[in-house]
Design a protein around this motif. Structure first.
Motif, mmCIF file in Angstrom:
data_model
loop_
_atom_site.group_PDB
_atom_site.id
_atom_site.type_symbol
_atom_site.label_atom_id
_atom_site.label_comp_id
_atom_site.label_asym_id
_atom_site.label_seq_id
_atom_site.Cartn_x
_atom_site.Cartn_y
_atom_site.Cartn_z
ATOM 1 N N ALA A 176 0.835 -1.205 0.000
ATOM 2 C CA ALA A 176 0.000 0.000 0.000
ATOM 3 C C ALA A 176 0.866 1.251 0.000
ATOM 4 O O ALA A 176 0.578 2.221 -0.706
ATOM 5 C CB ALA A 176 -0.926 -0.010 1.211
ATOM 6 N N TYR A 205 -3.774 12.274 5.698
ATOM 7 C CA TYR A 205 -5.122 12.378 5.113
ATOM 8 C C TYR A 205 -5.819 11.017 5.184
ATOM 9 O O TYR A 205 -6.998 10.908 5.546
ATOM 10 C CB TYR A 205 -5.015 12.849 3.668
ATOM 11 N N GLY A 206 -5.068 9.958 4.869
ATOM 12 C CA GLY A 206 -5.620 8.610 4.840
ATOM 13 C C GLY A 206 -6.031 8.060 6.191
ATOM 14 O O GLY A 206 -6.740 7.053 6.268
ATOM 15 N N LYS A 261 -9.772 9.677 5.950
ATOM 16 C CA LYS A 261 -10.622 9.664 4.766
ATOM 17 C C LYS A 261 -9.929 8.914 3.638
ATOM 18 O O LYS A 261 -8.697 8.947 3.518
ATOM 19 C CB LYS A 261 -10.909 11.113 4.336
ATOM 20 N N ASP A 262 -10.710 8.227 2.796
ATOM 21 C CA ASP A 262 -10.172 7.581 1.599
ATOM 22 C C ASP A 262 -9.965 8.626 0.503
ATOM 23 O O ASP A 262 -10.460 9.748 0.584
ATOM 24 C CB ASP A 262 -11.146 6.507 1.095
ATOM 25 N N GLY A 263 -9.248 8.205 -0.537
ATOM 26 C CA GLY A 263 -9.103 9.066 -1.708
ATOM 27 C C GLY A 263 -8.021 10.110 -1.570
ATOM 28 O O GLY A 263 -8.230 11.289 -1.886
ATOM 29 N N TYR A 264 -6.836 9.679 -1.121
ATOM 30 C CA TYR A 264 -5.718 10.611 -0.966
ATOM 31 C C TYR A 264 -5.351 11.311 -2.279
ATOM 32 O O TYR A 264 -4.726 12.375 -2.280
ATOM 33 C CB TYR A 264 -4.482 9.877 -0.415
ATOM 34 N N GLN A 306 -9.896 7.128 11.690
ATOM 35 C CA GLN A 306 -10.998 6.404 11.063
ATOM 36 C C GLN A 306 -10.502 5.157 10.346
ATOM 37 O O GLN A 306 -11.270 4.234 10.076
ATOM 38 C CB GLN A 306 -11.712 7.322 10.054
ATOM 39 N N LYS A 307 -9.198 5.129 10.026
ATOM 40 C CA LYS A 307 -8.619 4.041 9.235
ATOM 41 C C LYS A 307 -7.399 3.469 9.961
ATOM 42 O O LYS A 307 -6.266 3.888 9.724
ATOM 43 C CB LYS A 307 -8.198 4.558 7.846
ATOM 44 N N GLU A 336 -5.710 0.822 9.618
ATOM 45 C CA GLU A 336 -4.684 0.261 8.742
ATOM 46 C C GLU A 336 -3.767 1.356 8.195
ATOM 47 O O GLU A 336 -2.573 1.143 7.966
ATOM 48 C CB GLU A 336 -5.321 -0.537 7.589
ATOM 49 N N ALA A 337 -4.330 2.550 8.001
ATOM 50 C CA ALA A 337 -3.521 3.679 7.536
ATOM 51 C C ALA A 337 -2.547 4.133 8.629
ATOM 52 O O ALA A 337 -1.421 4.542 8.343
ATOM 53 C CB ALA A 337 -4.421 4.835 7.110
#
Length: 328
Positions: A6, A54-55, A58-61, A308-309, A311-312
């Motif tokens: 990733a 950012y990730g 939120k998705d969509g970096y 929120q993520k 894994e990020a």
């Protein structure tokens, strides 16, 4: 590992975006140096941190690739001007801009890079534009303050540990903190989470600079990729030298002062002698302990973030841990 895969995907996307940026214009002598410097590569750590931050929320970096790349443009602007001030001939294995062109061109091209960075930040969503520009302007001024302090130190006999740490905080660390803070702000994170990420970046940034100071003296020559002992030869006031001057007494103090005052010397002999003094004073261990303290302060900030993520967060944690333990 999925994290590595990733991370490489994000890194590749960022690199392609940066290399596709258009810096063409007239007169070409003003714009060609910008493209030249931007295509010399580098780790792209700062924009990468913005994307990873950012990730977390939120998705969509991909939506913030241009604002993130603006940080890299600004960083390279500072390098272009720093190289003039340091009279550096080489940057990333190639001629520096002021060597390939001339000082005046490098000054003007750097000025345009700063303007371009602001222009790229204008792609931020309207409701986030004001805080983004305000944070960037504050950071840009602080980086310049840090560079001025670094130059001031060259003419000072004594620099304290506190003064040195403040200088590297401004010159190096605040831009890492801003990169993470910007990513969080653009993702709509809370002010608290954005500040925790800023503090994370500043603390690990100080740790990274202490690591660089350490590697310059104690790195494996084969792995380091550049001259070991360059800071010693230049009498650069790094944490190691500042601490050694503070602790040295008797014969060690006399020897250190003699090497610092010497105008003519054998480079290899000076590096060996000063390194031996550092070893006797346990400067390596003291630097490693201080570096570890800053890394710990930084990583502790991550525990306070409501991501929120998850894994990020693991990707961000892994990247910075890898940088903290690097050997070159």
């Amino acid at each position: 590992m999925i994290n590595e895969k990733a991370l490489e995907e994000i890194r590749d996307t960022l690199e392609k975006h940066i290399l596709q940026l258009n810096f063409e214009g007239e007169p070409k002598e003003l714009y060609e140096p910008i493209s030249y410097l931007m295509q010399l590569g580098g780790k792209r750590i700062r924009p990468l941190l913005a994307l990873l931050s950012y990730g977390l929320f939120k998705d969509g970096y991909q939506k913030i690739l241009t604002p993130a790349a603006a940080i890299e443009v600004f960083h390279n602007f500072t390098l272009m001007h720093d190289d003039i001030m340091d009279n550096a001939p080489i940057r990333r294995g190639r001629q520096t801009v002021h060597e390939k062109w001339d000082d005046n061109t490098a000054i003007l091209s750097g000025d345009v890079m700063l303007v371009k960075a602001y222009e790229m930040l204008l792609e931020v969503e309207t409701d986030k534009l004001h805080p983004a520009l305000k944070l960037f302007s504050k950071t840009a001024a602080e980086v310049c303050e840090g560079q001025q302090l670094d130059m001031n130190f060259e003419s000072l006999d004594q620099v304290s540990e506190e003064e040195y740490l403040n200088m590297i905080r401004l010159k190096t660390a605040v831009l890492l903190g801003f990169s993470l803070q910007l990513g969080a702000v653009l993702a709509g994170a809370s002010e608290s989470d954005a500040l925790h990420l800023y503090d994370f970046g500043v603390n690990i940034g100080i740790g990274f600079q202490l690591k660089d100071d350490l590697l310059d003296v104690f790195a494996d020559k084969e792995k380091f990729g550049k001259q070991v002992g360059g800071d010693i030869l230049a009498n650069k006031k790094t944490y190691l030298l500042i601490k050694a001057k503070e602790l040295a007494a008797g014969k060690e103090k006399a020897a250190l002062e003699q090497w610092l005052a010497a105008k003519e010397f054998d480079p290899a002999e000076k590096v060996k002698a000063v390194t031996a003094i550092y070893e006797q004073l346990e400067i390596r261990e003291k630097t490693m302990n201080l570096m570890a303290d800053f890394f710990e302060k930084g990583f502790n900030q991550l525990a306070n973030i409501k991501v929120q993520k998850p894994e990020a967060l693991q990707i961000l944690w892994s990247l910075t841990r890898k940088l903290a333990t690097r050997e070159n």
